[in-house]
Scaffold this motif. Structure first.
Motif: not given
Length: 303
Positions: A278-283
């Motif tokens: 899950r650490s791969t999305d845009f903020p």
């Protein structure tokens, strides 16, 4: 229920032949297809089926013509059973492109082209059922079964997508993840081994060669019972009566056990790695289509 008109591919032996006999025993009408129909399907004609020579690897134009010929026999078709297939064994590195394509032509592109040939007829009638004989090998792999597993993984993807596209027309899709049943498929696979001499794989091949003879004719599944359960689902009767029919279901004790284990393993893997993944999305919050999808998921979770 009125008798169904069933078109079945690959009826010269195994599941295809069993499908024909089970459907006929329930009062349905059958168009049994296969190569060299006048010699290899004559016994099914004597049992009451109509027979039609058909090779699923023929061109789309030829298959379109064959489907029209089949429709003309009884005036329409209710059920297409995409059964034709075989097991191509061989190590990935040792399997030639030619052998891999032969496997895909029969096990994947054959069902795709047969389905596409019949879809206009089913859409026009706003009813019908399309069956895919899949495999537990669409859930996991084993050494030396790569070409077959590849074809069945792809077939499951096709069936799932097709189901989402055609359910709006009243067309049902059923994909059966079939386990090991006592049919001639393993005996026939022996003549389809595609190996080159690669010494590094010798220990693995020796283990496989030692195990293989004990597999054929010792498979746990009874083909007649397996087919009976599939036809129960197609017709919504017998052990399937009164149940909501899913688009995909395992057939066979070993299929149930292996698929259950694979699903549990996947859930454990997701839980262990979810923060990493899950650490791969845009903020920030999701936008547009993705925001609407999040709302739908939240709504379903509350139900």
């Amino acid at each position: 229920m009125a008798p169904l008109i069933c078109m079945i591919t690959g009826c010269t032996s195994g599941f295809g032949e069993a499908f024909v006999h089970d459907a006929l025993s329930r009062g349905d009408k059958v168009i049994a297809t296969g190569r060299k129909s006048e010699t290899r399907l004559v016994h099914l004609k004597e049992a009451g089926a109509s027979i039609l020579e058909l090779d699923v690897t023929a061109s789309p134009a030829e298959l379109d013509a064959k489907v029209k010929e089949a429709i003309a026999i009884y005036g329409h078709i209710d059920v297409l059973v995409n059964n034709a297939g075989y097991v191509q064994t061989g190590l990935i590195e040792a399997t030639t492109q030619e052998k891999l394509m032969e496997q895909l032509d029969v096990n994947l592109f054959g069902p795709i082209n047969m389905t596409k040939a019949l879809l206009p007829h089913l859409r026009e009638r706003k009813t019908g059922t399309i069956i895919f004989i899949g495999s537990l090998f669409s859930w996991y792999g084993r050494p030396n079964v790569g070409p077959y597993a590849i074809s069945k993984h792809a077939l499951a993807g096709f069936a799932e997508t097709l189901n989402l596209e055609v359910s709006q027309f009243g067309i049902k899709v059923l994909h059966f993840d079939v386990g090991h049943f006592r049919t001639p498929v393993l005996a026939q696979a022996k003549s389809r081994v595609a190996l080159k001499d690669i010494d590094d794989y010798a220990p693995m091949i020796n283990v496989i060669a030692a195990i293989s003879p004990s597999m054929h004719e010792n498979q746990p599944g009874d083909p007649r019972l397996g087919i009976a359960r599939m036809v129960d689902m197609i017709k919504g009767e017998g052990m399937a009566e009164g149940k909501e029919i899913p688009w995909r279901v395992p057939i066979g004790t070993d299929a149930v056990e292996i698929i259950k284990e694979r699903c549990e393993e996947t859930l454990r893997l997701i839980e262990q790695w979810k923060e990493f993944s899950r650490s791969t999305d845009f903020p920030g919050p999701k936008q547009g289509f993705w925001a609407e999808e999040e709302k739908k998921k939240a709504s379903l979770a509350k139900q």
